[in-house]
Design a protein around this motif. Structure first.
Motif, mmCIF file in Angstrom:
data_model
loop_
_atom_site.group_PDB
_atom_site.id
_atom_site.type_symbol
_atom_site.label_atom_id
_atom_site.label_comp_id
_atom_site.label_asym_id
_atom_site.label_seq_id
_atom_site.Cartn_x
_atom_site.Cartn_y
_atom_site.Cartn_z
ATOM 1 N N PHE A 60 0.726 0.814 5.431
ATOM 2 C CA PHE A 60 0.044 2.108 5.471
ATOM 3 C C PHE A 60 0.687 3.052 6.475
ATOM 4 N N MET A 84 -5.332 9.341 -2.553
ATOM 5 C CA MET A 84 -6.676 8.756 -2.475
ATOM 6 C C MET A 84 -7.205 8.479 -3.876
ATOM 7 N N THR A 97 -13.936 -7.066 -3.396
ATOM 8 C CA THR A 97 -13.725 -8.053 -2.327
ATOM 9 C C THR A 97 -14.825 -9.110 -2.339
ATOM 10 N N ILE A 127 -5.446 5.451 -5.293
ATOM 11 C CA ILE A 127 -5.941 4.188 -4.733
ATOM 12 C C ILE A 127 -7.316 3.865 -5.315
ATOM 13 N N LEU A 146 0.794 5.242 0.522
ATOM 14 C CA LEU A 146 0.049 6.477 0.773
ATOM 15 C C LEU A 146 0.858 7.704 0.385
ATOM 16 N N LEU A 171 -7.304 -5.861 -3.627
ATOM 17 C CA LEU A 171 -6.542 -5.336 -2.494
ATOM 18 C C LEU A 171 -5.827 -6.447 -1.744
ATOM 19 N N PHE A 172 -6.134 -7.687 -2.073
ATOM 20 C CA PHE A 172 -5.445 -8.793 -1.428
ATOM 21 C C PHE A 172 -4.259 -9.252 -2.272
ATOM 22 N N LEU A 186 -14.815 4.763 -3.950
ATOM 23 C CA LEU A 186 -13.757 3.894 -3.425
ATOM 24 C C LEU A 186 -14.384 2.742 -2.645
ATOM 25 N N LEU A 187 -15.318 3.089 -1.761
ATOM 26 C CA LEU A 187 -15.941 2.052 -0.930
ATOM 27 C C LEU A 187 -16.713 1.048 -1.780
ATOM 28 N N VAL A 243 -14.276 -1.151 -3.732
ATOM 29 C CA VAL A 243 -13.628 -2.142 -2.871
ATOM 30 C C VAL A 243 -14.629 -3.236 -2.505
ATOM 31 N N TYR A 244 -15.864 -2.813 -2.220
ATOM 32 C CA TYR A 244 -16.888 -3.788 -1.859
ATOM 33 C C TYR A 244 -17.077 -4.799 -2.986
ATOM 34 N N PHE A 288 0.880 -1.148 0.000
ATOM 35 C CA PHE A 288 0.000 0.000 0.000
ATOM 36 C C PHE A 288 0.917 1.196 0.000
ATOM 37 N N GLY A 348 -14.742 -13.320 -2.559
ATOM 38 C CA GLY A 348 -15.546 -14.227 -1.761
ATOM 39 C C GLY A 348 -16.223 -15.278 -2.622
#
Lengths: 316, 331
Positions: free
Chosen positions: A123, A247, A310, A250, A63, A260-261, A302-303, A306-307, A61, A314
């Protein structure tokens, strides 16, 4: 099979979506000037996102990319201010550019050492790089926005070949080089291995730490390049010129489909992600919405991105 | 037959020795810092009024760090505390600007910050999103709301000061040390819950090994939701106390608290990887940081260099603590 194709091209689909949004929400969005600005700024951000892509690909990561870019604009301006007139403009520019790139690599190396050797979580470690870069930038020019003394340098920012600006063409060239580097060389294969499963890579005799250190240094280098084009485009050096770009970078990477993994993603996605953010930003400008809102929009995107990414993990 | 026992005892005692050293790094740093502070400021630091000032600043840092500490115990991190802190300032300013009741403003502010924490908690506990990205997103959103509500200008908040002062019966002494009292009460509640309920063991279990915690019947989801919510709440309390203490602020005033809170936790000796530490340690961390800021202000160090110093200290501490952990694991 369909899902796979959809996944592969999702950054482009998202970009097409926001362009459609721009068509619906604004009038007069699609003119040559606006599109060329979007392309240039996407390229600046794209440089930062490119480094970030590689770092995140290997489960890191970074920043510090925004502040490294700001620092690079300051270094260019300061060197030009100091040296202009003492030697030919060409030489001044060359020294300024090399110093800025070296400083970027230096901060990247510090980040890499902190993460790889000292085992500080990325981070926090790269927050260190962030402060060092900002601190240097403010110390060098005392926080004053400074005009670039060598005015011909601006060609790098606003020069065009046909429709495409120099920053965009350079980014594409860099991406091409990087693409072949990763696909065709052993070091590239090591990057892939380290991103996929670092334990397996370690067992296969790959010095994972060295690969990650190299990648942090590359991230610093690309961030500094982004800063160079930013300063050429705006004609100034200022410690806050790329504030908050980390930001954006990213978010670009995540929209670009990099997990992100680690271990999954392409270097092209980040450019599409960067363009998506720039189009959104311009929509906000065209609609006359408060600039404070754009941060909220980017945060939400971003959220969501990422959701979605990720969740995918799953499902596998 | 005795041999294994002896080995165990030896091992334990060497661990304890390292443990004491680990736990007291904060104390040692604190003592050295205090001495340096007095010398560097040629005694100005040790004036009673300045020491009160230092303690009050430490209280605000400590309140934010308390919630951050709970989150870090579970192996997460909350990067949004600074922005959430600023959001509360924005709400208080909005109420002051529009002549609304400051008491209601404080309630709304606390509700908003707690809600931010709750949303963080939901995202961290119900999805596979990494905590630092979730809270990074929240940081942007909360800051944006705070700035949209009142803009970046500073606002005087006499209403908030009068209201909070009224809560303690306008007593001048209580009024001065109120942030400290609030900090002590919050710390006390946290310590009670951690020591005397399942909250504590569960917290450390999650930070230690999450899968193991799940199999031992810990409701990891609920615990995570709880700690992030609490973190938003303490950020709100800290922010209200700052506004009370200095009589006004702006939504950007919260941004240093992200770094300060993490630094306070780490300097207290809590592992950034979770699973160990104590909330008491944040007291030392918060006071040490407060002294540092205070001294740098007295000797008028450039604010940007202050940031670098803070960053270097945080990195240094994380490095030393990680190294010591490696050493103690080898021992």
């Amino acid at each position: 099979m369909n899902l796979y194709v959809l996944r592969k091209y999702s950054p482009l689909i998202v970009l097409a979506g926001v362009l459609l949004l721009a068509r619906v929400l604004t009038t007069g969005f699609f003119n040559t000037f606006n599109l060329s600005v979007i392309l240039t700024m996407s390229a600046v951000l794209g440089f930062l996102a490119l480094g970030e892509t590689m770092v995140i690909f290997t489960r890191g990561f970074d920043l510090s990319v925004g502040n490294v870019a700001s620092m690079s604009t300051v270094i260019v301006a300061a060197v030009m201010l100091r040296l202009q007139g003492t030697m030919p403009d060409m030489a001044v520019t060359l020294i300024a550019v090399l110093l800025a790139l070296a400083a970027g690599i230096g901060v990247g190396a510090l980040n890499g050492i902190a993460v790889v050797r000292m085992r500080i979580p990325p981070f926090i470690a790269t927050m260190g790089g962030m402060w060092i870069a900002t601190g240097l930038a403010f110390l060098i020019l005392r926080g004053v926005p400074t005009r670039l003394a060598v005015s011909s340098f601006k060609v790098l920012g606003s020069g065009r070949v046909l429709f495409f600006s120099v920053p965009f063409l350079t980014l594409v060239a860099v991406m091409l080089v990087l693409y072949f580097f990763i696909r065709r060389t052993t070091i590239g294969a090591r990057v892939y291995a380290a991103g996929g499963n670092d334990y397996a890579a370690h067992l296969s005799g790959i010095n994972v730490g060295r690969v990650r250190l190299l990648i942090y240094m590359l991230s610093g280098l690309f961030a500094a390049m982004g800063g160079l084009f930013l300063s050429a485009y705006t004609g100034t050096g200022f410690p806050r010129s790329a504030e908050g770009y980390e930001m954006l970078a990213i978010a670009s990477v995540v929209i670009g489909g990099v997990s992100l993994f680690g271990g999954a993603g392409s270097i092209w996605g980040a450019l599409a992600g960067a363009a998506t953010l720039q189009v959104l930003d311009k929509i906000i400008v065209y609609r006359g919405i408060s600039p404070f809102i754009s941060q909220m929009v980017i945060g939400s995107i971003l959220l969501i991105a990422v959701y979605v990414t990720t969740r995918r993990k799953g499902l596998q | 037959m005795k041999a294994p026992d002896t080995v165990l005892v030896q091992e334990r005692s060497s661990r304890q020795l390292l443990g004491i050293f680990q736990n007291s790094t904060g104390v040692i740093a604190f003592a050295i810092l205090f001495a340096i502070a007095v010398v560097v400021t040629s005694g100005r630091f040790a004036r009673p009024s300045n020491l009160v000032e230092v303690l009050m600043r430490a209280s605000v840092i400590g309140l934010v760090a308390l919630g951050q500490n709970l989150v870090i115990f579970t192996g997460g991190v909350d990067l949004s505390v600074g922005a959430v802190f600023g959001l509360n300032v924005g709400i208080l300013s909005y109420f002051a600007k529009h002549g609304l009741d400051p008491g209601l403003g404080i309630l709304v502010g606390l509700a908003a910050t707690t809600a931010c924490g709750f949303i963080n908690g939901l995202m961290v506990s119900r999805t596979k999103m990494p905590p630092f990205v979730v809270t990074l997103g929240m940081m942007m959103i909360a800051q944006s709301i705070g700035l949209t509500v009142v803009g970046a200008g500073a606002e005087d908040l006499p209403g908030v000061v009068a209201f909070v002062h009224g809560l303690v019966g306008n007593d001048p002494t209580l009024g001065t040390i109120l942030p400290l009292l609030v900090w002590i009460v919050c710390l006390g509640v946290a310590v009670l819950f951690i020591t005397f309920s399942r909250f504590g063991p569960n917290l450390f279990a999650i930070g230690g090994k999450e899968t193991a915690a799940i199999y031992s019947g810990v409701n990891v989801r609920r615990m995570k939701l709880l700690v992030y919510t609490l973190c938003g709440f303490t950020a709100g309390i800290g922010s209200t106390m700052l506004c009370y203490r200095i009589g006004g602020s702006n939504p950007l005033a919260g941004s240093p608290y992200m770094l300060l809170s993490i630094a306070a936790v780490v300097m207290g000796g809590t592992s950034i990887y979770g699973g160990e530490g104590s909330v008491f340690n944040t007291i030392i961390g918060a006071i040490t940081l407060s002294i540092l800021v205070n001294v740098m202000n007295i000797v008028q160090i450039n604010p940007f260099i202050q940031d670098i110093v803070m960053g270097a200290i945080l990195l240094g501490f994380v490095f030393i603590l990680t190294k010591m952990k490696q050493v103690s694991e080898r021992a």
